[in-house]
Design a protein around this motif. Structure first.
Motif, PDB file in Angstrom:
ATOM      1  N   ARG A  63     -11.984   8.535 -25.145  1.00  0.00           N
ATOM      2  CA  ARG A  63     -12.159   9.229 -26.425  1.00  0.00           C
ATOM      3  C   ARG A  63     -13.477   8.811 -27.076  1.00  0.00           C
ATOM      4  O   ARG A  63     -14.245   9.656 -27.556  1.00  0.00           O
ATOM      5  CB  ARG A  63     -10.993   8.917 -27.358  1.00  0.00           C
ATOM      6  CG  ARG A  63     -11.055   9.685 -28.675  1.00  0.00           C
ATOM      7  CD  ARG A  63     -10.167   9.089 -29.749  1.00  0.00           C
ATOM      8  NE  ARG A  63      -8.817   8.872 -29.282  1.00  0.00           N
ATOM      9  CZ  ARG A  63      -8.226   7.676 -29.269  1.00  0.00           C
ATOM     10  NH1 ARG A  63      -8.889   6.608 -29.668  1.00  0.00           N
ATOM     11  NH2 ARG A  63      -6.987   7.547 -28.848  1.00  0.00           N
ATOM     12  N   ALA A  66     -16.471  10.417 -25.309  1.00  0.00           N
ATOM     13  CA  ALA A  66     -16.627  11.845 -25.634  1.00  0.00           C
ATOM     14  C   ALA A  66     -17.216  12.016 -27.034  1.00  0.00           C
ATOM     15  O   ALA A  66     -18.078  12.867 -27.261  1.00  0.00           O
ATOM     16  CB  ALA A  66     -15.274  12.547 -25.527  1.00  0.00           C
ATOM     17  N   TYR A 306     -10.537  16.954 -19.642  1.00  0.00           N
ATOM     18  CA  TYR A 306     -11.571  15.999 -20.062  1.00  0.00           C
ATOM     19  C   TYR A 306     -12.727  15.961 -19.072  1.00  0.00           C
ATOM     20  O   TYR A 306     -13.890  16.143 -19.447  1.00  0.00           O
ATOM     21  CB  TYR A 306     -10.953  14.604 -20.205  1.00  0.00           C
ATOM     22  CG  TYR A 306     -11.922  13.569 -20.741  1.00  0.00           C
ATOM     23  CD1 TYR A 306     -12.008  13.312 -22.107  1.00  0.00           C
ATOM     24  CD2 TYR A 306     -12.754  12.843 -19.879  1.00  0.00           C
ATOM     25  CE1 TYR A 306     -12.887  12.362 -22.602  1.00  0.00           C
ATOM     26  CE2 TYR A 306     -13.638  11.900 -20.365  1.00  0.00           C
ATOM     27  CZ  TYR A 306     -13.698  11.655 -21.730  1.00  0.00           C
ATOM     28  OH  TYR A 306     -14.586  10.726 -22.210  1.00  0.00           O
ATOM     29  N   TRP A 307     -12.420  15.736 -17.787  1.00  0.00           N
ATOM     30  CA  TRP A 307     -13.509  15.601 -16.806  1.00  0.00           C
ATOM     31  C   TRP A 307     -14.133  16.947 -16.468  1.00  0.00           C
ATOM     32  O   TRP A 307     -15.310  17.008 -16.084  1.00  0.00           O
ATOM     33  CB  TRP A 307     -13.003  14.888 -15.555  1.00  0.00           C
ATOM     34  CG  TRP A 307     -12.717  13.435 -15.835  1.00  0.00           C
ATOM     35  CD1 TRP A 307     -11.501  12.820 -15.838  1.00  0.00           C
ATOM     36  CD2 TRP A 307     -13.678  12.435 -16.195  1.00  0.00           C
ATOM     37  NE1 TRP A 307     -11.658  11.506 -16.173  1.00  0.00           N
ATOM     38  CE2 TRP A 307     -12.970  11.228 -16.399  1.00  0.00           C
ATOM     39  CE3 TRP A 307     -15.066  12.443 -16.380  1.00  0.00           C
ATOM     40  CZ2 TRP A 307     -13.597  10.044 -16.759  1.00  0.00           C
ATOM     41  CZ3 TRP A 307     -15.692  11.260 -16.737  1.00  0.00           C
ATOM     42  CH2 TRP A 307     -14.976  10.078 -16.929  1.00  0.00           C
ATOM     43  N   LYS A 341     -15.061  20.274 -26.344  1.00  0.00           N
ATOM     44  CA  LYS A 341     -14.798  18.836 -26.422  1.00  0.00           C
ATOM     45  C   LYS A 341     -13.480  18.576 -27.145  1.00  0.00           C
ATOM     46  O   LYS A 341     -12.712  17.690 -26.751  1.00  0.00           O
ATOM     47  CB  LYS A 341     -15.954  18.122 -27.131  1.00  0.00           C
ATOM     48  CG  LYS A 341     -15.749  16.609 -27.217  1.00  0.00           C
ATOM     49  CD  LYS A 341     -16.973  15.888 -27.732  1.00  0.00           C
ATOM     50  CE  LYS A 341     -17.172  16.096 -29.209  1.00  0.00           C
ATOM     51  NZ  LYS A 341     -18.279  15.253 -29.747  1.00  0.00           N
ATOM     52  N   ALA A 344     -10.596  18.988 -24.847  1.00  0.00           N
ATOM     53  CA  ALA A 344     -10.511  17.840 -23.943  1.00  0.00           C
ATOM     54  C   ALA A 344      -9.896  16.638 -24.654  1.00  0.00           C
ATOM     55  O   ALA A 344      -9.044  15.933 -24.091  1.00  0.00           O
ATOM     56  CB  ALA A 344     -11.902  17.483 -23.413  1.00  0.00           C
ATOM     57  N   LEU A 345     -10.305  16.405 -25.901  1.00  0.00           N
ATOM     58  CA  LEU A 345      -9.761  15.282 -26.664  1.00  0.00           C
ATOM     59  C   LEU A 345      -8.285  15.499 -26.999  1.00  0.00           C
ATOM     60  O   LEU A 345      -7.494  14.553 -26.980  1.00  0.00           O
ATOM     61  CB  LEU A 345     -10.569  15.088 -27.953  1.00  0.00           C
ATOM     62  CG  LEU A 345     -11.990  14.526 -27.789  1.00  0.00           C
ATOM     63  CD1 LEU A 345     -12.738  14.573 -29.100  1.00  0.00           C
ATOM     64  CD2 LEU A 345     -11.941  13.101 -27.244  1.00  0.00           C
ATOM     65  N   LEU A 348      -6.280  14.628 -24.099  1.00  0.00           N
ATOM     66  CA  LEU A 348      -6.326  13.181 -23.927  1.00  0.00           C
ATOM     67  C   LEU A 348      -5.274  12.503 -24.789  1.00  0.00           C
ATOM     68  O   LEU A 348      -4.631  11.530 -24.369  1.00  0.00           O
ATOM     69  CB  LEU A 348      -7.715  12.667 -24.306  1.00  0.00           C
ATOM     70  CG  LEU A 348      -8.233  11.366 -23.659  1.00  0.00           C
ATOM     71  CD1 LEU A 348      -8.258  11.481 -22.162  1.00  0.00           C
ATOM     72  CD2 LEU A 348      -9.631  11.065 -24.192  1.00  0.00           C
TER      73      LEU A 348
END
Length: 350
Positions: A63, A66, A306-307, A341, A344-345, A348
């Motif tokens: 986190r 990012a 995320y990746w 982003k 993705a977060l 996560l």
């Protein structure tokens, strides 16, 4: 010792000052050792990053990376995850201790108060035991015996280091008790003044090292994507435990005899009929990776936004780093490029 012997009535005060000078370096070490443990314990209970296991800490680090959006920091993490973890913890400890509230000074003061009160208690206990003894003429030697015994493991103050002053002819133990109280108070005040300018370099054993030790464990990587095992046991049985696997480009994989970077995620490859190469010309099915001596790693069903976001966002930097291209078999899907982003977060956090 000669000075004390020549001072007559003032020898008790000189004795107390001499003894406190002996205590000072041991007290200094004890305060910093206790403070380092207290800081690590306090952060483990109060800072979300450190409340859980290493898997939770790994998520917190991802986190942070990012949010920073700094490719060099990502590189450091991918190349040396263990070093990055320790640096991350060190940074968080410094921020916690050296913020505007100067928590470090408060931690040191609390430790000093605890140690000072323990030493003072040892002085009182030794005086109580020795002052009315009629069967011993060497009261100072006996007092020192009791004092060092009462200190226990609080201070590293070996009794043998005080042999030079054990033969002093001091009979007024109550006066010694008062003189020690005054000398200890002066010592405490000197140390408090020092703590005002203390920083993290003052510690012999760093708080972040103690905290990092609590997240020790297995540091094996997946041979295909470089994901780090987060098992808390260094030599554990069974499969390695991973937060999630990654596109294989993150270890520099390219398709054979091309400059096409591999974006496939190895957990998907293991479930496919694809092959990987060992040496110059030996090809083995991904499904048989255990037979090839590769690390065992559990399959991961996560969507891994995320990746995918990372590869899309830093595609140019990755092409330069790994001397390849995201084209041909390594073409980044349009779906990946639409991942934000925040998405993705959000995954996560789950």
């Amino acid at each position: 010792c000669f000075q004390i012997s020549c001072q007559g009535a003032t020898s008790i005060t000189t004795f107390a000052v001499f003894l406190c000078d002996k205590i000072a370096p041991a007290l200094h070490r004890a305060v910093y050792e206790r403070t380092a443990l207290d800081i690590a314990r306090d952060m483990k209970s109060k800072i979300p990053d450190f409340r859980g296991n290493r898997s939770c800490l790994e998520v917190c680090i991802l986190r942070y990376l990012a949010q920073e959006e700094n490719f060099e920091k990502f590189k450091n993490y991918l190349q040396c995850p263990g070093d990055f973890l320790e640096t991350y913890i060190e940074t968080r400890v410094e921020m916690y201790c050296l913020d505007k509230n100067r928590r470090l000074e408060k931690f040191l003061d609390d430790s000093l108060t605890h140690c000072y009160e323990s030493i003072q208690s040892a002085v009182f206990a030794s005086t109580r035991i020795v002052k009315d003894r009629k069967d011993r003429n060497d009261k100072i030697s006996l007092w020192l015996d009791e004092f060092c015994s009462a200190l226990g493991e609080l201070l590293s103050l070996p009794r043998r280091d005080l042999k030079g002053i054990e033969h002093q002819e001091i009979t007024d133990i109550e006066f010694l008790n008062n003189a020690m109280t005054e000398a200890l108070t002066a010592l405490k005040e000197r140390l408090k003044e020092e703590f005002v300018s203390a920083d993290m370099s003052s510690f012999e054993r760093q708080p972040h090292t103690i905290l990092a030790e609590q997240f020790a464990g297995c540091w094996e990587k997946c041979p295909f994507c470089g994901a780090l095992c987060t098992n808390t046991m260094p030599n554990h049985d069974g499969d390695h435990r991973l937060v999630f696997h990654r596109p294989q480009v993150l270890t520099g994989y390219r398709w054979h005899k091309t400059d096409n970077l591999v974006i496939d995620i190895c957990s998907s490859s293991v479930a496919s009929d694809c092959l990987f190469r060992i040496g110059e010309d030996k090809w083995i099915p991904y499904k048989s990776y255990r037979d090839a001596g590769s690390q065992r790693h559990g399959a991961d069903p996560s969507m891994q936004l995320y990746w995918k976001w990372f590869v899309s966002h830093f595609r140019r930097e990755l092409e330069i780093w790994y001397n390849g291209k995201f084209h041909g078999k390594g073409e980044i899907p349009a779906l990946w490029q639409r991942i934000t982003k925040q998405e993705a977060l959000d995954e996560l956090e789950k």
